[in-house]
Design an enzyme around this catalytic site. Structure first.
Site, PDB file in Angstrom:
ATOM      1  CE  LYS A   1      -3.391   2.286   3.027  1.00  0.00           C
ATOM      2  NZ  LYS A   1      -2.495   3.410   3.419  1.00  0.00           N
TER       3      LYS A   1
ATOM      4  CE  LYS B   1       5.304   0.730  -2.220  1.00  0.00           C
ATOM      5  NZ  LYS B   1       4.353   1.479  -1.363  1.00  0.00           N
TER       6      LYS B   1
ATOM      7  CE  LYS C   1       6.777   9.478  -3.091  1.00  0.00           C
ATOM      8  NZ  LYS C   1       6.122   8.275  -3.639  1.00  0.00           N
TER       9      LYS C   1
ATOM     10  CG  ASP D   1      -2.402   0.214  -3.069  1.00  0.00           C
ATOM     11  OD1 ASP D   1      -1.411   0.608  -2.465  1.00  0.00           O
ATOM     12  OD2 ASP D   1      -3.563   0.453  -2.723  1.00  0.00           O
TER      13      ASP D   1
END
Length: 300
Positions: free
Chosen positions: A40, A45, A71, A158
């Site tokens: 999620k 992560k 990003k 996700d």
């Protein structure tokens, strides 16, 4: 033309409804053990991937981490900075990849970990799968995968679309980062379904999940017991991880406070587990229908 002729063929390589553009079958990662990290959005992560890369490097492995997010912040705790993305560097040379050198897009981080930020197209303008494919092609062209033992893909969000599932076409094992809450486990259930779809045509299998930023693991464990999944590690919600990100460092570069030492040990154990996981069959859980997830979690 009959009405039937106007109906598109939605049976792709990954089953009914698959319409994604597939990667060049000739561009494969060979020799290294490849792990894709999913979960999620905002679940941790990148923190997990970077500390896992550091742990593999402490085991003496030659590691390459590939961030797959516009990003481009996957590797900053390894390098101490934000690096330019592959897609932006390709734009600078008008997509003439032959003009690039490895040092243009690969940085060396903590303990020799090689770091690449693939980046991604601007929102709403393209497919993340293209970026992954171009990044792997560049790494192959510059022979950077030949001296690598471990490749870690840190993948955006996700992942239910084909584009961001593209790393699964290269991976040996997929790892899911979750928390001990409904939303994270709900996302994990959908990711499991995506990986299972890919495993019909690619070598990827599920390794298991990491319970991250969670004091308890009871909800994660209840879900895993129900579907036949493995919890590989537990990273509690400790302040050391927040401090390490503020300092732009991995846990392996922090002072030896008790919580830091414990977290390092868990990452080392996770790295060892994943290294050995490629030698045995992966996990084959059966994801639950959405309604069953609601019935299983969050309600008495």
């Amino acid at each position: 033309m009959s009405p039937r002729d106007e109906i598109p063929n939605l049976r792709g390589m990954d089953g009914e409804g698959s319409v994604q553009v597939h990667q060049d079958a000739g561009v494969k990662i060979e020799g290294a053990k490849v792990f894709s990290v999913y979960g999620k959005g905002g679940i941790g992560k990148s923190t997990t991937s970077s500390n896992l890369s550091a742990a593999f490097s402490m085991m003496g492995k030659r590691v390459l981490q590939i961030g797959c997010d516009p990003k481009h912040d996957s590797t900053f705790t390894l390098t101490g900075r934000l690096q330019s993305t592959v897609i932006d560097i390709l734009k600078d040379v008008d997509f003439h990849a032959e003009e690039l050198r490895p040092e243009d897009y690969v940085a060396t981080g903590f303990n020799g970990v090689k770091c690449v930020e693939a980046g991604g197209p601007p929102a709403g303008t393209g497919c993340g799968g293209y970026v992954v494919g171009q990044t792997v092609k560049l790494l192959k062209q510059h022979h950077l995968l030949e001296d690598t033992d471990v490749v870690i893909f840190d993948v955006l969000g996700d992942v239910v679309c084909g584009g961001f599932a593209a790393p699964l076409q290269h991976a040996d094992r997929a790892v899911i980062v979750t928390a001990n809450d409904f939303d994270s486990i709900y996302a994990m259930n959908r990711i499991i379904a995506a990986v299972q779809a890919k495993s019909g045509n690619y070598k990827v299998q599920l390794a298991g999940c990491v319970a991250n930023r969670s004091r308890e693991t009871n909800e994660v464990d209840r879900y895993c017991a129900r579907v036949g999944f493995n919890r590989l590690a537990h990273m509690p919600d400790i302040d050391a991880i927040r401090r390490s990100r503020l300092k732009k460092k991995t846990l392996f570069e922090m002072d030896d406070a008790e919580d830091v030492v414990q977290a390092r040990a868990e990452y080392m154990r996770l790295a060892d587990t994943l290294w050995r996981s490629v030698q045995v069959p992966g996990s084959t859980p059966a994801p639950l229908p959405d309604r069953e997830i609601f019935e299983l979690l969050g309600f008495d």
